[in-house]
Design a protein around this motif. Structure first.
Motif, mmCIF file in Angstrom:
data_model
loop_
_atom_site.group_PDB
_atom_site.id
_atom_site.type_symbol
_atom_site.label_atom_id
_atom_site.label_comp_id
_atom_site.label_asym_id
_atom_site.label_seq_id
_atom_site.Cartn_x
_atom_site.Cartn_y
_atom_site.Cartn_z
ATOM 1 N N SER A 1 -0.459 3.438 1.434
ATOM 2 C CA SER A 1 -0.061 3.690 0.047
ATOM 3 C C SER A 1 -1.013 4.631 -0.693
ATOM 4 O O SER A 1 -0.577 5.417 -1.544
ATOM 5 N N ALA A 2 -2.306 4.586 -0.371
ATOM 6 C CA ALA A 2 -3.257 5.451 -1.074
ATOM 7 C C ALA A 2 -2.920 6.923 -0.873
ATOM 8 O O ALA A 2 -3.061 7.735 -1.786
ATOM 9 N N ASP A 3 -2.457 7.268 0.335
ATOM 10 C CA ASP A 3 -2.133 8.669 0.642
ATOM 11 C C ASP A 3 -0.687 9.030 0.333
ATOM 12 O O ASP A 3 -0.387 10.190 0.048
ATOM 13 N N TYR A 4 0.219 8.043 0.398
ATOM 14 C CA TYR A 4 1.645 8.390 0.403
ATOM 15 C C TYR A 4 2.461 7.827 -0.761
ATOM 16 O O TYR A 4 3.585 8.271 -0.990
ATOM 17 N N ALA A 5 1.923 6.861 -1.493
ATOM 18 C CA ALA A 5 2.751 6.201 -2.504
ATOM 19 C C ALA A 5 3.216 7.137 -3.606
ATOM 20 O O ALA A 5 4.243 6.897 -4.233
ATOM 21 N N ALA A 6 2.470 8.226 -3.857
ATOM 22 C CA ALA A 6 2.917 9.190 -4.866
ATOM 23 C C ALA A 6 4.236 9.838 -4.463
ATOM 24 O O ALA A 6 5.023 10.246 -5.316
ATOM 25 N N ASP A 7 4.486 9.935 -3.145
ATOM 26 C CA ASP A 7 5.776 10.401 -2.626
ATOM 27 C C ASP A 7 6.205 11.709 -3.291
ATOM 28 O O ASP A 7 7.301 11.823 -3.815
ATOM 29 N N LEU A 8 5.309 12.691 -3.263
ATOM 30 C CA LEU A 8 5.547 13.925 -4.003
ATOM 31 C C LEU A 8 6.701 14.734 -3.450
ATOM 32 O O LEU A 8 7.352 15.485 -4.188
ATOM 33 N N ASP A 9 6.994 14.585 -2.155
ATOM 34 C CA ASP A 9 8.047 15.395 -1.529
ATOM 35 C C ASP A 9 9.371 14.645 -1.555
ATOM 36 O O ASP A 9 10.015 14.447 -0.540
ATOM 37 N N SER A 10 9.772 14.207 -2.733
ATOM 38 C CA SER A 10 10.945 13.335 -2.842
ATOM 39 C C SER A 10 12.261 14.031 -2.498
ATOM 40 O O SER A 10 13.282 13.381 -2.334
ATOM 41 N N ALA A 11 12.250 15.349 -2.365
ATOM 42 C CA ALA A 11 13.479 16.069 -2.014
ATOM 43 C C ALA A 11 13.815 15.944 -0.531
ATOM 44 O O ALA A 11 14.929 16.240 -0.116
ATOM 45 N N ASP A 12 12.850 15.487 0.268
ATOM 46 C CA ASP A 12 13.053 15.400 1.716
ATOM 47 C C ASP A 12 13.409 13.969 2.108
ATOM 48 O O ASP A 12 12.558 13.081 2.086
ATOM 49 N N PRO A 13 14.668 13.707 2.495
ATOM 50 C CA PRO A 13 15.060 12.336 2.850
ATOM 51 C C PRO A 13 14.440 11.845 4.152
ATOM 52 O O PRO A 13 14.466 10.652 4.435
ATOM 53 N N GLN A 14 13.880 12.768 4.956
ATOM 54 C CA GLN A 14 13.296 12.387 6.242
ATOM 55 C C GLN A 14 11.781 12.166 6.158
ATOM 56 O O GLN A 14 11.126 11.994 7.176
ATOM 57 N N ARG A 15 11.227 12.148 4.947
ATOM 58 C CA ARG A 15 9.791 11.956 4.831
ATOM 59 C C ARG A 15 9.411 10.559 5.335
ATOM 60 O O ARG A 15 10.144 9.586 5.096
ATOM 61 N N PRO A 16 8.304 10.429 6.048
ATOM 62 C CA PRO A 16 7.947 9.168 6.693
ATOM 63 C C PRO A 16 7.821 7.996 5.727
ATOM 64 O O PRO A 16 8.200 6.868 6.062
ATOM 65 N N TRP A 17 7.276 8.235 4.538
ATOM 66 C CA TRP A 17 7.092 7.150 3.572
ATOM 67 C C TRP A 17 8.431 6.519 3.199
ATOM 68 O O TRP A 17 8.577 5.292 3.158
ATOM 69 N N ARG A 18 9.438 7.346 2.951
ATOM 70 C CA ARG A 18 10.773 6.835 2.606
ATOM 71 C C ARG A 18 11.358 6.057 3.778
ATOM 72 O O ARG A 18 11.909 4.953 3.604
ATOM 73 N N ILE A 19 11.281 6.619 4.965
ATOM 74 C CA ILE A 19 11.844 5.957 6.138
ATOM 75 C C ILE A 19 11.152 4.624 6.386
ATOM 76 O O ILE A 19 11.807 3.615 6.721
ATOM 77 N N LEU A 20 9.835 4.588 6.204
ATOM 78 C CA LEU A 20 9.089 3.349 6.404
ATOM 79 C C LEU A 20 9.563 2.262 5.455
ATOM 80 O O LEU A 20 9.806 1.113 5.871
ATOM 81 N N LEU A 21 9.702 2.587 4.182
ATOM 82 C CA LEU A 21 10.133 1.586 3.205
ATOM 83 C C LEU A 21 11.547 1.086 3.493
ATOM 84 O O LEU A 21 11.821 -0.121 3.425
ATOM 85 N N LEU A 22 12.443 1.995 3.829
ATOM 86 C CA LEU A 22 13.811 1.588 4.150
ATOM 87 C C LEU A 22 13.847 0.725 5.416
ATOM 88 O O LEU A 22 14.522 -0.308 5.460
ATOM 89 N N ASN A 23 13.092 1.136 6.436
ATOM 90 C CA ASN A 23 13.079 0.376 7.679
ATOM 91 C C ASN A 23 12.428 -0.992 7.510
ATOM 92 O O ASN A 23 12.803 -1.961 8.182
#
Length: 241
Positions: free
Chosen positions: A154-176
């Protein structure tokens, strides 16, 4: 075989799957130039596994506090370098196995309460493991590890700045995490995953819970699981108004 391997088990799998990569490289005739070759990567990883296999409490006390993070990040990076070579050499099974080994490194780092800086291969490995199992009891520790990885990253990725990319690892991790917790029928983990998903991915939450509601109503899920999903879907719907 354990779903998530400890360091000794991960090293055993590493030795198993590096053999075809090394053999394929030896017979490939590839001109490497200044590239780091598979034998060089394997040698470095063996040294790192030797470090990982020792109790952190016995490490040199003069080392920086973030040394576990540095070691884990270096190990995951080299595993991915070797996975790239495996893919280049046509050793697809080895590539997948090497990504799965990064999950063990992430689990080790989570046990040290360190921050995870390299997320994508770990997310890929977690997805392979989740898709390979159907038993809820087997999926529970995997869902719990996904939650630990979310915390560690979360320290590195929670900001989720690249929200336009649905394949970003942070998004996939949370959904999975949400999907795996549901498949594990672990209502406590579901609540944690759903809260994180609602907080970090508000644009995805409502659709996720509506689709989840359809899945649990069609599948063999407990009433407790259905109740948690209904509550999540209801709360997500209210948050949109």
């Amino acid at each position: 075989m354990a779903l998530i391997l400890d360091i000794a088990g991960a090293q055993k799998r590493f030795e198993q799957y590096t053999q075809p990569v090394l053999a394929a490289f030896a017979s490939s005739g590839i001109a490497t130039g200044e590239q780091i070759t598979p034998p060089m990567i394997v040698d470095a990883l063996r040294q790192l596994f030797a470090v990982l296999g020792n109790d952190v409490a016995e490490w040199d006390p003069s080392l920086p506090e973030d040394e576990p993070e540095r070691i884990a990040d270096l190990t995951i990076g080299l595993l991915m370098d070797l996975a790239t070579w495996a893919d280049r050499l046509g050793e697809r099974q080895a590539k997948i196995a090497l990504e799965m080994i990064t999950v063990s490194i992430a689990a080790w780092l989570c046990a040290q309460h360190g921050a995870l800086h390299t997320l994508e291969p770990v997310v890929n490995g977690l997805a392979v493991l989740a898709n390979s199992h159907n038993d809820p009891e087997a999926l529970k520790p995997l869902a719990q590890l996904m939650g630990e990885v979310v915390t560690a990253a979360s320290a590195d990725y929670a900001a989720d700045l690249d929200s336009a990319d649905p394949q970003r690892p942070w998004r996939i991790l949370l959904l999975n995490w949400g999907i795996t917790a549901t498949r594990a029928q672990d209502t406590a983990e579901m609540r944690k995953a759903f809260a994180a998903l609602t907080h970090h991915l508000p644009a995805d939450a409502s659709t996720f819970f509506q689709e989840g509601l359809q899945q649990v109503n069609r599948g063999d899920f407990s009433e407790e699981v259905k109740t948690v999903m209904v509550q999540a879907a209801s709360n997500a719907g209210h948050s949109l108004h």
